[in-house]
Design a protein around this motif. Structure first.
Motif, PDB file in Angstrom:
ATOM      1  N   HIS A 106      36.342  45.916  17.100  1.00  0.00           N
ATOM      2  CA  HIS A 106      36.923  44.573  17.034  1.00  0.00           C
ATOM      3  C   HIS A 106      38.344  44.523  17.586  1.00  0.00           C
ATOM      4  CE1 HIS A 106      38.301  46.597  13.336  1.00  0.00           C
ATOM      5  NE2 HIS A 106      39.405  45.878  13.497  1.00  0.00           N
ATOM      6  N   SER A 107      38.881  45.657  18.036  1.00  0.00           N
ATOM      7  CA  SER A 107      40.257  45.709  18.524  1.00  0.00           C
ATOM      8  C   SER A 107      40.390  44.938  19.833  1.00  0.00           C
ATOM      9  CB  SER A 107      40.678  47.162  18.731  1.00  0.00           C
ATOM     10  OG  SER A 107      41.905  47.267  19.425  1.00  0.00           O
ATOM     11  N   ALA A 108      41.631  44.529  20.110  1.00  0.00           N
ATOM     12  CA  ALA A 108      41.931  43.915  21.410  1.00  0.00           C
ATOM     13  C   ALA A 108      42.090  44.959  22.504  1.00  0.00           C
ATOM     14  CB  ALA A 108      43.208  43.088  21.296  1.00  0.00           C
ATOM     15  N   LEU A 109      42.029  46.233  22.131  1.00  0.00           N
ATOM     16  CA  LEU A 109      42.252  47.326  23.075  1.00  0.00           C
ATOM     17  C   LEU A 109      40.978  48.144  23.252  1.00  0.00           C
ATOM     18  CD1 LEU A 109      45.722  48.522  21.762  1.00  0.00           C
ATOM     19  CD2 LEU A 109      45.271  47.002  23.696  1.00  0.00           C
ATOM     20  N   PRO A 110      40.836  48.781  24.428  1.00  0.00           N
ATOM     21  CA  PRO A 110      41.687  48.669  25.602  1.00  0.00           C
ATOM     22  C   PRO A 110      41.436  47.356  26.335  1.00  0.00           C
ATOM     23  CG  PRO A 110      39.806  50.024  26.128  1.00  0.00           C
ATOM     24  CD  PRO A 110      39.692  49.689  24.669  1.00  0.00           C
ATOM     25  N   LYS A 111      42.380  46.983  27.182  1.00  0.00           N
ATOM     26  CA  LYS A 111      42.194  45.865  28.087  1.00  0.00           C
ATOM     27  C   LYS A 111      41.358  46.342  29.279  1.00  0.00           C
ATOM     28  CE  LYS A 111      45.256  43.415  25.733  1.00  0.00           C
ATOM     29  NZ  LYS A 111      44.892  42.195  24.979  1.00  0.00           N
ATOM     30  N   ILE A 112      40.803  45.412  30.027  1.00  0.00           N
ATOM     31  CA  ILE A 112      39.996  45.806  31.173  1.00  0.00           C
ATOM     32  C   ILE A 112      40.184  44.805  32.311  1.00  0.00           C
ATOM     33  CG2 ILE A 112      37.912  44.585  30.369  1.00  0.00           C
ATOM     34  CD1 ILE A 112      36.328  47.052  31.547  1.00  0.00           C
ATOM     35  N   ALA A 113      40.152  45.330  33.527  1.00  0.00           N
ATOM     36  CA  ALA A 113      40.303  44.493  34.718  1.00  0.00           C
ATOM     37  C   ALA A 113      39.462  45.070  35.841  1.00  0.00           C
ATOM     38  CB  ALA A 113      41.765  44.412  35.145  1.00  0.00           C
ATOM     39  N   ALA A 114      38.891  44.177  36.656  1.00  0.00           N
ATOM     40  CA  ALA A 114      38.140  44.567  37.850  1.00  0.00           C
ATOM     41  C   ALA A 114      38.940  44.163  39.076  1.00  0.00           C
ATOM     42  CB  ALA A 114      36.767  43.888  37.857  1.00  0.00           C
ATOM     43  N   PHE A 115      38.922  45.010  40.082  1.00  0.00           N
ATOM     44  CA  PHE A 115      39.669  44.711  41.302  1.00  0.00           C
ATOM     45  C   PHE A 115      38.766  44.850  42.514  1.00  0.00           C
ATOM     46  CE2 PHE A 115      39.910  49.287  40.922  1.00  0.00           C
ATOM     47  CZ  PHE A 115      39.737  49.711  42.221  1.00  0.00           C
ATOM     48  N   THR A 116      39.181  44.226  43.573  1.00  0.00           N
ATOM     49  CA  THR A 116      38.607  44.472  44.898  1.00  0.00           C
ATOM     50  C   THR A 116      39.757  44.716  45.857  1.00  0.00           C
ATOM     51  OG1 THR A 116      38.564  42.095  45.396  1.00  0.00           O
ATOM     52  CG2 THR A 116      36.554  43.060  44.495  1.00  0.00           C
ATOM     53  N   ALA A 117      39.529  45.593  46.808  1.00  0.00           N
ATOM     54  CA  ALA A 117      40.551  45.920  47.801  1.00  0.00           C
ATOM     55  C   ALA A 117      40.029  45.537  49.175  1.00  0.00           C
ATOM     56  CB  ALA A 117      40.891  47.406  47.747  1.00  0.00           C
ATOM     57  N   GLY A 118      40.866  44.856  49.923  1.00  0.00           N
ATOM     58  CA  GLY A 118      40.469  44.445  51.264  1.00  0.00           C
ATOM     59  C   GLY A 118      41.659  44.373  52.186  1.00  0.00           C
ATOM     60  N   GLU A 125      43.476  41.962  52.878  1.00  0.00           N
ATOM     61  CA  GLU A 125      44.558  41.135  52.339  1.00  0.00           C
ATOM     62  C   GLU A 125      45.186  41.746  51.094  1.00  0.00           C
ATOM     63  OE1 GLU A 125      43.045  37.235  51.738  1.00  0.00           O
ATOM     64  OE2 GLU A 125      42.741  36.850  53.879  1.00  0.00           O
ATOM     65  N   GLY A 126      44.800  42.976  50.770  1.00  0.00           N
ATOM     66  CA  GLY A 126      45.384  43.640  49.612  1.00  0.00           C
ATOM     67  C   GLY A 126      44.446  43.623  48.420  1.00  0.00           C
ATOM     68  N   LEU A 127      45.037  43.768  47.220  1.00  0.00           N
ATOM     69  CA  LEU A 127      44.266  43.849  45.986  1.00  0.00           C
ATOM     70  C   LEU A 127      44.063  42.465  45.381  1.00  0.00           C
ATOM     71  CD1 LEU A 127      45.732  46.907  44.017  1.00  0.00           C
ATOM     72  CD2 LEU A 127      43.481  46.720  45.067  1.00  0.00           C
ATOM     73  N   PRO A 178      49.180  49.090  45.284  1.00  0.00           N
ATOM     74  CA  PRO A 178      49.376  47.731  45.809  1.00  0.00           C
ATOM     75  C   PRO A 178      50.334  47.739  46.990  1.00  0.00           C
ATOM     76  CG  PRO A 178      49.523  47.746  43.403  1.00  0.00           C
ATOM     77  CD  PRO A 178      49.510  49.184  43.848  1.00  0.00           C
ATOM     78  N   ALA A 179      49.909  47.162  48.104  1.00  0.00           N
ATOM     79  CA  ALA A 179      50.728  47.137  49.316  1.00  0.00           C
ATOM     80  C   ALA A 179      51.467  45.818  49.469  1.00  0.00           C
ATOM     81  CB  ALA A 179      49.849  47.379  50.536  1.00  0.00           C
ATOM     82  N   GLY A 180      51.321  44.932  48.518  1.00  0.00           N
ATOM     83  CA  GLY A 180      51.962  43.620  48.556  1.00  0.00           C
ATOM     84  C   GLY A 180      51.612  42.894  47.274  1.00  0.00           C
ATOM     85  N   PRO A 181      51.875  41.605  47.209  1.00  0.00           N
ATOM     86  CA  PRO A 181      51.527  40.853  46.004  1.00  0.00           C
ATOM     87  C   PRO A 181      50.039  40.982  45.679  1.00  0.00           C
ATOM     88  CG  PRO A 181      52.961  39.553  47.422  1.00  0.00           C
ATOM     89  CD  PRO A 181      52.577  40.764  48.206  1.00  0.00           C
ATOM     90  N   GLY A 194      47.130  32.893  41.007  1.00  0.00           N
ATOM     91  CA  GLY A 194      48.260  33.103  41.909  1.00  0.00           C
ATOM     92  C   GLY A 194      48.517  34.585  42.079  1.00  0.00           C
ATOM     93  N   THR A 195      49.649  34.911  42.664  1.00  0.00           N
ATOM     94  CA  THR A 195      49.960  36.314  42.932  1.00  0.00           C
ATOM     95  C   THR A 195      50.894  36.887  41.878  1.00  0.00           C
ATOM     96  OG1 THR A 195      51.800  35.708  44.382  1.00  0.00           O
ATOM     97  CG2 THR A 195      49.640  36.042  45.411  1.00  0.00           C
ATOM     98  N   VAL A 196      50.825  38.203  41.745  1.00  0.00           N
ATOM     99  CA  VAL A 196      51.704  38.963  40.856  1.00  0.00           C
ATOM    100  C   VAL A 196      52.349  40.054  41.695  1.00  0.00           C
ATOM    101  CG1 VAL A 196      51.832  40.429  38.812  1.00  0.00           C
ATOM    102  CG2 VAL A 196      50.255  38.491  38.845  1.00  0.00           C
TER     103      VAL A 196
END
Length: 307
Positions: free
Chosen positions: A212-224, A226-228, A264-267, A273-275
Motif C-alpha cells: 500500500h506504500s506510495a513507493l517506489p515511484k515508476i516512470a516509462a520513457f521513450t528515447a528518440g 527529439e530527446g527523452l 538527457p541531452a536537453g529538456p 510540458g518540458t522539465v
C-alpha cells in the motif's frame, strides 16, 4: 499512562508548485500546539477540517522548521528541516516518501531571501534551493553525487522484473525506470498504466516496501531524435508532468553507466510540458521550478498524546 486530548488551531499555508498534481498544505513544526506529534490521528483530523474548504481532497502535507541541533541555534550546512507526508486513500498516510515540489512549497511559504538549504528528513536528501537570475523560478540542487553508494539499491544498473529490463534508482525517492518500448501495447494509455502498476508492485516487493506504500515511484520513457519523453505515475493516477524527485532520479540514472536510461541531452518532454535537468559530479539540478502561495488557513488541530 495518562492520555491528554485537546483541540487548538494552527495556521497553515497552501502552496501550489507548478507541475505538481495538487497543492501542499504547509505547516511550521515550531508553531504547532504544545503536545502535537503530527502523527496519523492528528493528520486525519486536519484533512477532515479541509472538507469544507476549496482544498478538500488535498493529499500532500509538508512540515518544516529551522534546522536546530540540541544545545545550538542552528545546524551547520542547512537552514531548514522538512518532513513530507503523503495522504493515501482510506485515511492512511505514507511517512517514508519525499516530494521535491512540497519541499519547494516550504521554501516559498517561509519566504526566505537568498539560497536556502533544506534537509528532507524522510529521505535524507539535502537540497539547495536558489532563485534564478530572472523571474520567480528556482533551481533545486540535490547535493549528492549520482555515483554515491545506494543510488542503485540492488547494486545493479539493470534488473529484470517479470521479464522486463528496468533500472531501480534511489535518488530523492526510489524510482523504477522502464523503456516503454519493452511493454506490449504501451501506445494505449490504459495498457501502459496496467503494466507500470504490475512492475511497481514487483519492485516494491524487492525493495521491501509494503504493497500500500506510495513507493517506489515508476516512470516509462521513450528515447528518440527529439530527446527523452516520460510518463510517470503518482498516487491516484498519471502525474501531470514529472515529479521533481522523478526528474532528479531520471538525471541521476542517465549519469550512471549501464542503466536503461539515456543521459538527457536537453529538456525532457512530459504530457504537461518540458522539465529541465542537469548533472555535475557532486549533484543533480532541476531547473525552472515555481510555486505560488494560494492562501492561508486557520485549522483545528486535535491532539491525542500520552504521557
Amino acid at each position: 499512562m495518562p492520555r491528554t486530548t485537546g483541540s487548538r488551531t494552527v495556521l497553515a499555508t497552501v502552496v501550489r508548485a507548478e507541475d505538481a498534481p495538487g497543492p501542499t498544505l504547509v505547516l511550521r513544526l515550531d508553531r504547532l500546539p504544545v503536545g502535537a506529534l503530527a502523527l496519523a490521528g492528528e493528520l486525519v483530523g486536519l484533512r477532515q477540517a479541509l472538507a469544507g474548504t476549496s482544498y478538500a481532497g488535498l493529499n500532500k502535507i509538508a512540515l518544516y522548521g529551522p534546522a536546530i541541533s540540541p544545545g545550538t541555534t542552528s545546524r551547520p550546512g542547512r537552514d531548514l528541516d522538512y518532513r513530507f507526508v503523503q495522504a493515501l486513500p482510506g485515511d492512511a498516510f505514507d511517512f517514508r516518501a519525499g516530494c521535491g515540489h512540497s519541499l519547494l512549497a516550504c521554501v516559498v511559504a517561509d519566504a526566505r531571501p537568498g539560497p536556502v538549504t533544506v534537509r528532507a528528513v524522510t529521505t535524507g536528501d539535502t537540497v539547495l534551493c536558489e532563485r534564478e537570475p530572472y523571474g520567480d523560478a528556482y533551481t533545486l540542487s540535490f547535493l549528492k553525487a549520482p555515483t554515491a553508494p545506494g543510488t542503485l539499491p540492488t547494486g545493479r544498473p539493470v534488473d529484470v522484473l517479470l521479464g522486463v529490463p528496468v533500472s531501480l534508482v534511489r535518488y530523492g525517492n526510489p524510482y523504477v525506470f522502464v523503456d516503454a518500448r519493452q511493454l506490449p501495447g504501451s501506445e494505449d494509455e490504459a495498457a501502459l498504466q496496467r503494466h507500470l502498476l504490475v512492475l511497481r508492485a514487483e519492485a516494491a516487493r524487492i525493495l521491501g516496501h509494503p504493497p500500500h506504500s506510495a513507493l517506489p515511484k515508476i516512470a516509462a520513457f521513450t528515447a528518440g531524435s527529439e530527446g527523452l519523453s516520460v510518463r510517470a505515475l503518482t498516487v491516484g493516477g498519471w502525474h501531470p508532468r514529472l515529479a521533481l524527485t522523478g526528474a532528479a532520479a531520471l538525471a541521476a540514472a542517465g549519469a550512471l553507466d549501464g542503466t536503461v536510461v539515456p543521459a538527457p541531452a536537453g529538456p525532457v518532454r512530459t504530457p504537461g510540458g518540458t522539465v529541465t535537468v542537469s548533472t555535475a559530479p557532486d549533484r543533480v539540478r532541476v531547473h525552472h521550478k515555481r510555486a505560488t502561495v494560494l492562501g492561508r488557513l486557520e485549522l483545528p488541530w486535535r491532539i491525542h498524546a500520552t504521557a
